[in-house]
Scaffold this active site. Structure first.
Site, PDB file in Angstrom:
ATOM      1  N   GLY A 116       8.501  -1.168   1.089  1.00 37.54           N
ATOM      2  CA  GLY A 116       8.632   0.238   1.480  1.00 37.54           C
ATOM      3  C   GLY A 116       8.772   0.349   2.995  1.00 37.54           C
ATOM      4  O   GLY A 116       9.832   0.112   3.566  1.00 37.54           O
ATOM      5  N   GLY A 117       7.683   0.673   3.650  1.00 36.22           N
ATOM      6  CA  GLY A 117       7.679   0.931   5.090  1.00 36.22           C
ATOM      7  C   GLY A 117       8.383  -0.131   5.925  1.00 36.22           C
ATOM      8  O   GLY A 117       9.182   0.198   6.824  1.00 36.22           O
ATOM      9  N   ASN A 132      12.949  -0.459  -0.526  1.00 32.22           N
ATOM     10  CA  ASN A 132      12.920   0.887  -1.087  1.00 32.22           C
ATOM     11  C   ASN A 132      12.653   1.832   0.074  1.00 32.22           C
ATOM     12  O   ASN A 132      11.533   1.920   0.560  1.00 32.22           O
ATOM     13  CB  ASN A 132      11.798   0.978  -2.136  1.00 32.22           C
ATOM     14  N   TRP A 133      13.706   2.501   0.502  1.00 31.36           N
ATOM     15  CA  TRP A 133      13.569   3.367   1.688  1.00 31.36           C
ATOM     16  C   TRP A 133      12.822   4.659   1.387  1.00 31.36           C
ATOM     17  O   TRP A 133      12.481   5.404   2.293  1.00 31.36           O
ATOM     18  CB  TRP A 133      14.958   3.718   2.248  1.00 31.36           C
ATOM     19  N   LYS A 134      12.634   4.956   0.121  1.00 30.14           N
ATOM     20  CA  LYS A 134      11.997   6.217  -0.301  1.00 30.14           C
ATOM     21  C   LYS A 134      12.738   7.389   0.348  1.00 30.14           C
ATOM     22  O   LYS A 134      13.942   7.302   0.543  1.00 30.14           O
ATOM     23  CB  LYS A 134      10.493   6.186   0.017  1.00 30.14           C
ATOM     24  N   GLU A 162       3.464  -3.296  -8.433  1.00 30.43           N
ATOM     25  CA  GLU A 162       3.028  -2.565  -7.239  1.00 30.43           C
ATOM     26  C   GLU A 162       1.699  -1.875  -7.519  1.00 30.43           C
ATOM     27  O   GLU A 162       1.678  -0.814  -8.139  1.00 30.43           O
ATOM     28  CB  GLU A 162       4.072  -1.510  -6.857  1.00 30.43           C
ATOM     29  N   HIS A 198       8.897   3.823 -10.599  1.00 35.13           N
ATOM     30  CA  HIS A 198       8.048   3.672  -9.413  1.00 35.13           C
ATOM     31  C   HIS A 198       6.807   4.557  -9.580  1.00 35.13           C
ATOM     32  O   HIS A 198       6.910   5.662 -10.131  1.00 35.13           O
ATOM     33  CB  HIS A 198       8.823   4.060  -8.146  1.00 35.13           C
ATOM     34  N   GLU A 223       5.306   6.427  -7.617  1.00 34.78           N
ATOM     35  CA  GLU A 223       5.430   7.770  -7.041  1.00 34.78           C
ATOM     36  C   GLU A 223       6.159   8.701  -8.012  1.00 34.78           C
ATOM     37  O   GLU A 223       5.873   9.896  -8.073  1.00 34.78           O
ATOM     38  CB  GLU A 223       6.151   7.691  -5.684  1.00 34.78           C
ATOM     39  N   GLY A 235       1.673   1.851   0.826  1.00 39.16           N
ATOM     40  CA  GLY A 235       1.607   2.703   2.010  1.00 39.16           C
ATOM     41  C   GLY A 235       0.222   2.819   2.607  1.00 39.16           C
ATOM     42  O   GLY A 235      -0.032   3.660   3.464  1.00 39.16           O
ATOM     43  N   SER A 238       2.459  -2.608   0.815  1.00 32.68           N
ATOM     44  CA  SER A 238       2.112  -3.032   2.186  1.00 32.68           C
ATOM     45  C   SER A 238       2.518  -4.471   2.488  1.00 32.68           C
ATOM     46  O   SER A 238       1.834  -5.193   3.204  1.00 32.68           O
ATOM     47  CB  SER A 238       0.621  -2.815   2.456  1.00 32.68           C
TER      48      SER A 238
HETATM   49  P1  13P Z   1       4.939   0.063   1.183  1.00 35.66           P
HETATM   50  O1  13P Z   1       5.587  -1.284   1.462  1.00 35.66           O
HETATM   51  O2  13P Z   1       5.280   1.094   2.198  1.00 35.66           O
HETATM   52  O3  13P Z   1       3.481  -0.075   0.899  1.00 35.66           O
HETATM   53  O4  13P Z   1       5.620   0.591  -0.181  1.00 35.66           O
HETATM   54  C1  13P Z   1       5.697  -0.238  -1.273  1.00 35.66           C
HETATM   55  C2  13P Z   1       6.550   0.420  -2.298  1.00 35.66           C
HETATM   56  O5  13P Z   1       6.152   1.382  -2.909  1.00 35.66           O
HETATM   57  C3  13P Z   1       7.892  -0.127  -2.519  1.00 35.66           C
HETATM   58  O6  13P Z   1       8.486   0.435  -3.638  1.00 35.66           O
END
Ligand code: 13P
Length: 252
Positions: free
Chosen positions: A234-235, A9-11, A168, A96, A98, A174, A213
């Site tokens: 994510g990251g 998930n590149w956000k 999650e 998600h 967010e 993050g 993470s």
């Molecule tokens: P991180 O891997 O950056 O913690 O993000 C997880 C995430 O929200 C994937 O959707």
């Protein structure tokens, strides 16, 4: 046998050209990771078409990070499920944390998005998870149960066969703070139980991903747990090398 999935998930990261470079890197290194792992990349909407092009000839699937709750029409700024499907998406991330937290997405909205996703043959990656306050109050089981009952329970048995769940914990997203492999296993097993009480044995076939993470150094330990079927990353999905190394976590 359940699918093993590593989804990125590149956000809201990368410019379109950078997204193409990142995709090319993932495609180039994909052969080093077991074919038994399904890779999915979920770039921003603006990159879907060029990333789809860069994925051609590979077995890496494309997903979007969201879709509209309505089919089409006067909804300025929204992107319909039919549009992302037409660009080659097979998956769509829904719910998600967010989006729940910053954009006020409720179960009512998510039910509508689910309808649109299935109407366009997309497989939803439905996210659930508690925040820190809820975890500390011991409410994490109730939170994920409600998130599943209010949305996933509305699916038909047929639709449920085409669903991926991502657990999650908001406190791990993050933050560099990961759930321990034991914490992940405990709640993944619980999620599967909640799914089984509605869908029976089909719950054994549903891939439940861990997100928060997740990185090359901790993926293997988390993925080794019985009810963890991969990760939503994510990251670490923003570096081809790290993203692929997470996939290798299944081999250890
Ligand atoms: P991180 O891997 O950056 O913690 O993000 C997880 C995430 O929200 C994937 O959707």
């Amino acid at each position: 046998m359940r699918k093993k999935i590593v989804a990125g998930n590149w956000k809201m990261n990368t410019l379109p050209a950078e997204g193409v470079e990142l995709t090319k890197g993932v495609v180039a290194g994909r052969g080093e990771v077991c074919k038994c792992v399904d890779f999915i990349v979920c770039p921003p909407f603006t990159h879907l078409s060029t990333v789809a092009e860069a994925l051609k000839g590979s077995d890496i699937a494309l997903g979007a990070q969201n879709c509209a709750a309505e089919e089409k029409g006067a909804y300025t700024g929204e992107v319909a499920a039919s549009m992302i499907a037409a660009l080659g998406c097979k998956y769509v991330i829904l719910g998600h944390s967010e989006r729940r937290q910053y954009y006020g997405e409720t179960s009512a909205t998510l039910n509508k998005k689910m309808v649109q996703a299935y109407a366009n043959n997309l497989t939803p990656i439905y996210c659930v998870g508690e925040n820190l306050e809820e975890r500390e109050a011991g409410k994490h089981f109730d939170v994920v149960k409600a998130q599943i009952e209010e949305v996933v329970y509305n699916l038909t048995a047929e639709q449920f066969k085409n669903l991926v769940i991502a657990y999650e914990p908001v406190w791990a997203i993050g933050t560099g703070k990961t759930a321990t492999a034991e914490q992940a296993q405990e709640i993944h097993a619980y999620i599967r139980k909640v799914l089984a009480s509605k869908f029976g044995a089909a719950a054994d076939e549903c891939a439940i991903l861990y997100g928060g993470s997740c990185k090359p150094s901790n993926a293997a330990e988390i993925f080794a747990k019985e009810d963890v079927d991969g990760g939503l990353i994510g990251g670490a999905a923003l570096k081809a090398e790290d993203f692929l190394a997470i996939g290798k976590g299944f081999e250890k």
